[in-house]
Design a protein around this motif. Structure first.
Motif, PDB file in Angstrom:
ATOM      1  N   HIS A  66       0.855  -1.207   0.000  1.00 38.76           N
ATOM      2  CA  HIS A  66       0.000   0.000   0.000  1.00 38.76           C
ATOM      3  C   HIS A  66       0.884   1.248   0.000  1.00 38.76           C
ATOM      4  CE1 HIS A  66      -3.582   2.300   1.982  1.00 38.76           C
ATOM      5  NE2 HIS A  66      -2.630   3.188   1.769  1.00 38.76           N
ATOM      6  N   HIS A  68       1.149   5.480  -2.096  1.00 38.52           N
ATOM      7  CA  HIS A  68       0.519   6.450  -2.996  1.00 38.52           C
ATOM      8  C   HIS A  68       1.587   7.099  -3.864  1.00 38.52           C
ATOM      9  CE1 HIS A  68      -3.357   6.597  -0.644  1.00 38.52           C
ATOM     10  NE2 HIS A  68      -2.535   6.108   0.273  1.00 38.52           N
ATOM     11  N   HIS A 222      -9.041   2.507   2.202  1.00 34.06           N
ATOM     12  CA  HIS A 222      -8.616   2.748   3.582  1.00 34.06           C
ATOM     13  C   HIS A 222      -9.767   2.443   4.531  1.00 34.06           C
ATOM     14  CE1 HIS A 222      -5.976   5.403   1.183  1.00 34.06           C
ATOM     15  NE2 HIS A 222      -5.071   5.165   2.112  1.00 34.06           N
ATOM     16  N   HIS A 261      -4.580   0.263   6.843  1.00 32.81           N
ATOM     17  CA  HIS A 261      -4.549   0.718   8.239  1.00 32.81           C
ATOM     18  C   HIS A 261      -5.412  -0.129   9.176  1.00 32.81           C
ATOM     19  CE1 HIS A 261      -2.138   4.007   6.866  1.00 32.81           C
ATOM     20  NE2 HIS A 261      -3.037   4.280   5.958  1.00 32.81           N
ATOM     21  N   ASP A 312       2.827   3.074   2.891  1.00 30.56           N
ATOM     22  CA  ASP A 312       1.846   4.163   2.811  1.00 30.56           C
ATOM     23  C   ASP A 312       2.491   5.516   2.532  1.00 30.56           C
ATOM     24  OD1 ASP A 312      -0.700   5.300   2.768  1.00 30.56           O
ATOM     25  OD2 ASP A 312      -0.562   5.884   4.873  1.00 30.56           O
TER      26      ASP A 312
HETATM   27 ZN    ZN Z   1      -2.864   5.177   2.139  1.00 34.73          ZN
END
Ligand code: ZN
Ligand code: GUN
Length: 455
Positions: A66, A68, A222, A261, A312
């Motif tokens: 995960h 971005h 998420h 998360h 993340d």
């Molecule tokens: Zn994220």
């Protein structure tokens, strides 16, 4: 090609497999044809060309479940919690991806950086922009990394520059999925990527769940990351019993679902996620950085919940999975120490009968959870990551029959005792995790192809 090195691979959550003078035989298709003692493999394959990598070690490539991509350039801007951080730093950065050339350049840098750190599988959120998403796939195709990518979807309560029409979001996502899912023998895959419930309509979530099912694609989103976010979900979805119920009602929970998360999930939510076969993705440095909280990782692993590991970025400030493994161990140690301290404090309170003392200890969650070890974190970052993607037959360890995704590391780079003879595998792994340094990653291979070399 027969590679000669010290081989180290995960075998079970707390067990390693190693060959000190090992051989990794990789065939023309990039598949591991043998892994074992070097001399045995050489005797069985006398014609194989040998690459002697000693004194370096070979480990399976790391799986970042995960991150971005468009947030890489605005990492490490401190001070805010999740929702204001998104508004202030993240949404403006993502808006810049309307420029597709900018997206191509960012994707190239991003995947190169991951490969240079030993990450061979990258599960990535892009932005809402279709052309930028297509460019990111093209860059992944070119550079050789294994990727699960998805165009972000957000059709309400979003800034004008990122807000999508529901039908357009679904149509564009499905078009990208048709083009890219399963490309290059499955090296590339598509993840339908609703950002999170607060910016998605029920119609969008139900539609993408049906599309993902039709195509056998992944879903990533998420869940339950911050207290403010959970409150927002409660306001926006008053009919749902909790956050998990919102995604369940849309049909989004299944074995190809990755939930980022999830650090505040209730026992009943964890039960439903486990029963659906979905994975919760732990991102400890992000949780620390955005002040979201500490995941009770040991507790959830012992419940049998599938928990993966990820950086993340940009919630997490760094792209290396080595440091993320260290952060997972350290966060679980912090939790353990806090539990012990609170239990001692409770012991010191006078005038409580045993029943009340027991109730308080349970309510305050004071039963200490043993810290997670580097060997376990390594399992999460490799074999369990592969399992979370339904790809453990293909990647995640150095076992024959799997595709040859591996990383060549030099443990001497992180060993302060330069003159030390080779240390036991558990010690070496512990130093690679807690003292990681980009210069220790000498080379990275995906499906047998050299994708990064330090020299
Ligand atoms: Zn994220
Ligand atoms: N929740 C919704 N969007 C995001 C994001 O971009 N980063 C993190 N950490 N949490 C989110």
């Amino acid at each position: 090609m027969l590679y000669r090195a010290h081989l180290l691979s995960p075998e079970a959550p707390a067990r390693l497999k190693e060959f000190a003078d090992g051989g990794l035989l990789v065939d023309e298709a990039g598949v591991i044809a043998g892994a074992g003692p070097f001399e045995v493999l050489r005797a069985a394959h006398p014609d194989a060309e040998v690459t002697d990598l000693r004194p370096h070690w070979i480990l399976p490539g790391l799986i970042d479940l995960h991150s971005h991509l468009p947030q890489f350039e605005c990492v490490a801007l401190d001070g805010l919690e999740l929702l204001p951080w998104l508004e202030t730093h993240i949404f403006p950065a993502e808006s810049r991806f309307r420029d597709a050339d900018e997206a191509s350049r960012a994707a190239r840098d991003y995947f190169r950086s991951q490969l240079a750190l030993g990450t061979t599988t990258s599960v990535v959120y892009l932005t809402v922009h279709q052309e930028a998403a297509d460019r990111a796939f093209r860059e992944a195709e070119r550079c050789g990394i294994r990727g699960v990518l998805g165009k972000v979807m957000m059709d309400r309560h979003s800034p004008e520059s990122l807000l999508e029409d529901t039908g357009t979001s679904l149509a564009q996502s499905e078009e990208l999925c048709r083009t890219w899912h399963g490309r290059d023998g499955g090296r590339l895959a598509y993840a339908f990527t609703p950002r999170f419930a607060p910016v998605c309509s029920r119609e969008l979530m139900a539609g993408l769940a049906r599309a993902a099912e039709r195509h056998g694609a992944y879903i990533q989103t998420h869940i339950s990351e911050s207290v403010g976010e959970i409150e927002r979900v409660r306001e926006l979805f008053p009919e749902a019993a909790d956050y998990t119920a919102v995604y369940a009602a849309a049909g989004m929970l299944g074995p190809r679902t990755l939930l980022g998360h999830g650090i505040h999930l209730s026992p009943s939510e964890r039960d439903r996620i486990r029963e659906a076969g979905a994975t919760v993705v732990h991102c400890p440095r992000s949780n620390e950085f955005i002040k979201s909280g500490i995941m009770p990782l040991r507790r959830w692993l012992s419940e049998g919940l599938s928990v993966g590991l990820a950086t993340d970025v940009g919630g997490g400030p760094k792209l290396d999975m080595w440091g993320e493994m260290a952060a997972a161990c350290n966060a679980s140690k912090t939790r353990w120490a806090q539990q012990r301290l609170q239990a001692l404090r409770l012991d010191g309170v006078e005038g409580l009968d045993d029943a009340l003392r027991g109730r308080l200890a349970r309510a305050l969650d004071l039963e200490p959870d043993a810290p997670v070890t580097p060997v376990e974190a390594f399992h999460l970052a490799t074999l369990h990551g592969a399992r979370a993607l339904g790809q453990e037959a293909r990647i995640g360890s150095l076992d024959p029959g799997k595709e040859a995704d591996f990383v060549v590391v030099d443990p001497r780079r992180v060993d302060p005792a330069a003159a030390r003879a080779e240390a036991p595998a558990g010690e070496v792994l512990s130093r690679l995790v807690y003292r990681s340094d980009p210069a220790m990653v000498r080379a990275t291979y995906v499906r047998g192809r050299l994708c990064h070399a330090l020299d």
